[in-house]
Scaffold this motif. Structure first.
Motif, PDB file in Angstrom:
ATOM      1  N   PRO A 118       0.829  -1.208   0.000  1.00  0.00           N
ATOM      2  CA  PRO A 118       0.000   0.000   0.000  1.00  0.00           C
ATOM      3  C   PRO A 118       0.865   1.261   0.000  1.00  0.00           C
ATOM      4  O   PRO A 118       1.973   1.285   0.534  1.00  0.00           O
ATOM      5  CB  PRO A 118      -0.800  -0.111   1.305  1.00  0.00           C
ATOM      6  CG  PRO A 118      -0.711  -1.554   1.704  1.00  0.00           C
ATOM      7  CD  PRO A 118       0.607  -2.041   1.202  1.00  0.00           C
ATOM      8  N   GLY A 119       0.325   2.306  -0.620  1.00  0.00           N
ATOM      9  CA  GLY A 119       1.046   3.573  -0.630  1.00  0.00           C
ATOM     10  C   GLY A 119       0.782   4.346  -1.907  1.00  0.00           C
ATOM     11  O   GLY A 119       0.220   3.821  -2.882  1.00  0.00           O
ATOM     12  N   ALA A 120       1.200   5.595  -1.907  1.00  0.00           N
ATOM     13  CA  ALA A 120       1.010   6.453  -3.058  1.00  0.00           C
ATOM     14  C   ALA A 120       1.933   6.028  -4.194  1.00  0.00           C
ATOM     15  O   ALA A 120       3.024   5.492  -3.961  1.00  0.00           O
ATOM     16  CB  ALA A 120       1.286   7.908  -2.667  1.00  0.00           C
ATOM     17  N   PRO A 121       1.525   6.242  -5.433  1.00  0.00           N
ATOM     18  CA  PRO A 121       2.404   5.901  -6.552  1.00  0.00           C
ATOM     19  C   PRO A 121       3.633   6.804  -6.593  1.00  0.00           C
ATOM     20  O   PRO A 121       3.604   7.944  -6.130  1.00  0.00           O
ATOM     21  CB  PRO A 121       1.509   6.104  -7.775  1.00  0.00           C
ATOM     22  CG  PRO A 121       0.494   7.099  -7.339  1.00  0.00           C
ATOM     23  CD  PRO A 121       0.243   6.817  -5.892  1.00  0.00           C
ATOM     24  N   ARG A 122       4.698   6.279  -7.159  1.00  0.00           N
ATOM     25  CA  ARG A 122       5.936   7.041  -7.326  1.00  0.00           C
ATOM     26  C   ARG A 122       5.977   7.660  -8.717  1.00  0.00           C
ATOM     27  O   ARG A 122       5.690   6.992  -9.699  1.00  0.00           O
ATOM     28  CB  ARG A 122       7.133   6.106  -7.143  1.00  0.00           C
ATOM     29  CG  ARG A 122       8.481   6.719  -7.501  1.00  0.00           C
ATOM     30  CD  ARG A 122       9.604   5.723  -7.242  1.00  0.00           C
ATOM     31  NE  ARG A 122       9.455   4.501  -8.027  1.00  0.00           N
ATOM     32  CZ  ARG A 122       9.937   4.341  -9.260  1.00  0.00           C
ATOM     33  NH1 ARG A 122      10.564   5.345  -9.874  1.00  0.00           N
ATOM     34  NH2 ARG A 122       9.779   3.194  -9.881  1.00  0.00           N
ATOM     35  N   ARG A 123       6.319   8.945  -8.801  1.00  0.00           N
ATOM     36  CA  ARG A 123       6.452   9.564 -10.113  1.00  0.00           C
ATOM     37  C   ARG A 123       7.834   9.220 -10.677  1.00  0.00           C
ATOM     38  O   ARG A 123       8.854   9.682 -10.183  1.00  0.00           O
ATOM     39  CB  ARG A 123       6.272  11.074 -10.046  1.00  0.00           C
ATOM     40  CG  ARG A 123       6.356  11.727 -11.437  1.00  0.00           C
ATOM     41  CD  ARG A 123       5.675  13.074 -11.495  1.00  0.00           C
ATOM     42  NE  ARG A 123       6.243  14.008 -10.524  1.00  0.00           N
ATOM     43  CZ  ARG A 123       5.658  15.155 -10.184  1.00  0.00           C
ATOM     44  NH1 ARG A 123       4.496  15.490 -10.717  1.00  0.00           N
ATOM     45  NH2 ARG A 123       6.227  15.955  -9.297  1.00  0.00           N
ATOM     46  N   ALA A 124       7.853   8.399 -11.723  1.00  0.00           N
ATOM     47  CA  ALA A 124       9.101   7.946 -12.322  1.00  0.00           C
ATOM     48  C   ALA A 124       9.648   8.940 -13.330  1.00  0.00           C
ATOM     49  O   ALA A 124      10.849   8.951 -13.612  1.00  0.00           O
ATOM     50  CB  ALA A 124       8.899   6.588 -12.994  1.00  0.00           C
TER      51      ALA A 124
END
Length: 437
Positions: free
Chosen positions: A216-222
């Motif tokens: 769980p967690g916010a998405p990472r901006r790649a």
């Protein structure tokens, strides 16, 4: 989630006779003693016969062809229990590289029976309802993505909703990192795909995010997009090796190819969307158009579509393998590619099935009034007049229309088990053709 409703063909014929031969031993057709033939040779022979049958008559022809081999004699019958043989056949015929069933033989049989279900309209239908967004504003589903266990829906506000396929339950909603907008739809999801335990999705402004399915967690901006430099990201896809974006708005920057492991950019170039620059910019304020499509096949090839041109691009060597321009426009929304085939529909409603990478024609069929479309390894699903019609891809034979009418679709996808579509009713319509073993 609505209650699943089964749907099956009225035909009572035994459609799995070839597969059943793999499981029920028979000694009534022994013909000669071939015990001197080494097992590796027989396995190689069976594999080649299977490949020839698939290439000539389609994947469903492999099972009866193999059944004939296994009935030659007791020795030849014994290779039907070879795990390496079934692993090789499952990979070559169905492009499955990991097991969802106890053995590779069971995996092959499941894939065969599921493909037969697609042909005979045997499925279970459900709907997955969208949870409302925070502002209770209407949402447009722009993209869908499928994996073995999940389906994801990407929306016009940039959010992505994840559902668990076995239960139909909503798992979570991913929200992209916020920043200044250039156009009301700059955050709209323009493409996404599953890779291992990750979901990778992108928006029209060029931002790419990576979300974990298991943690769980916010998405990472790649990647932070730059619309002014690159143009609008009109479509985005990927695989275990590549991320590929199709851009429109700036000359000579149509393709952006990234290494999926390092996430580093390895190629920028191409003129595929140069004539569509203005239309690309318009997507930021109007989502009704389809500018281009990009797809990756199993051979590390990318297929790009615009309204006038189709190209096949080698991602490893960054070269164009084949291309064709058309006087009559192409309905980009109904264009798709999968494995060795691609499909597009021209302005006269003629659907062309072509071979990848040569663009040699396989067959054609009529699909007038088509809006959106998608294909898997054997079938084409096209939204026409509020319903979804199905054709097979080997000969262009029209098979049926799905019984459930959903109105005009805004997003569609299919794989080797499921077909899914979204329309304006705030639900994902899901058809499960999976065989029940």
């Amino acid at each position: 989630m609505s209650t699943p409703s089964p749907s099956s063909s009225s035909e009572e014929e035994d459609e799995d006779a070839g597969v059943d031969e793999f499981e029920a031993p028979s000694h009534s057709r022994q013909r000669f003693n071939s015990s001197v033939w080494p097992e590796p040779f027989l396995e190689a022979l069976a594999t080649q016969i299977a490949i020839n049958a698939a290439q000539s008559f389609g994947r469903l022809a492999v099972a009866p062809a193999l059944a004939n081999i296994f009935q030659v004699c007791r020795t030849w019958r014994s290779i039907s229990q070879s795990a390496p043989l079934w692993q090789s056949l499952t990979r070559r015929i169905w492009h499955r590289y990991h097991l969802l069933h106890p053995t590779w033989q069971h995996e092959y049989i499941y894939r065969h029976r599921t493909a037969r279900n697609f042909r005979s309209r045997r499925y279970t239908y459900t709907t997955l309802n969208f949870p409302p967004n925070n502002n209770n504003e209407p949402l447009t589903c722009c993209r869908l993505a499928l994996s073995d266990h999940h389906i994801a829906a990407g929306f016009s506000d940039g959010s992505v909703r994840l559902f668990h396929l076995p239960t139909g339950l909503h798992v979570t909603t991913f929200h992209p990192h916020q920043r200044n907008h250039l156009g009301i739809y700059s955050r709209a999801v323009c493409g996404m795909f599953f890779a291992d335990n990750r979901l990778v999705f992108a928006s029209l402004d060029g931002d790419i995010h990576v979300a974990s399915i298991d943690v769980p967690g916010a998405p990472r901006r790649a990647h932070l997009g730059d619309v002014v430099t690159d143009g609008v990201l009109v479509d985005f896809t990927g695989s275990d090796r590549w991320w590929v974006g199709l851009y429109a708005g700036v000359p000579n920057r149509s393709f952006h190819v990234r290494n999926s492991t390092t996430e580093e950019l390895v190629f920028i170039g191409g003129t595929l969307t140069d004539p569509d620059a203005v239309d690309g910019w318009h997507l930021l304020t109007d989502l009704t158009g389809h500018i281009g499509r990009i797809r990756i096949t199993h051979d590390d090839l990318a297929v790009g579509f615009t309204s006038r041109r189709v190209i096949v691009f080698d991602l490893t060597n960054q070269i164009i393998l084949a291309e064709e321009e058309f006087r009559r426009g192409i309905n980009v929304g109904a264009a798709d590619a999968y494995d060795k085939a691609l499909v597009f529909v021209n302005s006269r409603g003629v659907a062309n099935v072509r071979h990848v990478p040569s663009l040699e024609e396989i067959c054609r069929f009529m699909a007038r009034g088509s809006l959106l479309g998608c294909i898997n390894g054997g079938y084409s699903f096209i939204s026409v007049g509020g319903g979804i019609r199905v054709w097979e891809l080997d000969h262009g034979e029209y098979l049926y229309i799905l019984r459930e009418r959903i109105g005009d679709a805004s997003a569609m996808i299919c794989d080797e088990r499921y077909a899914a579509a979204c329309s304006s009713d705030n639900a994902i319509h899901l058809w499960d053709f999976g065989a029940r073993l």
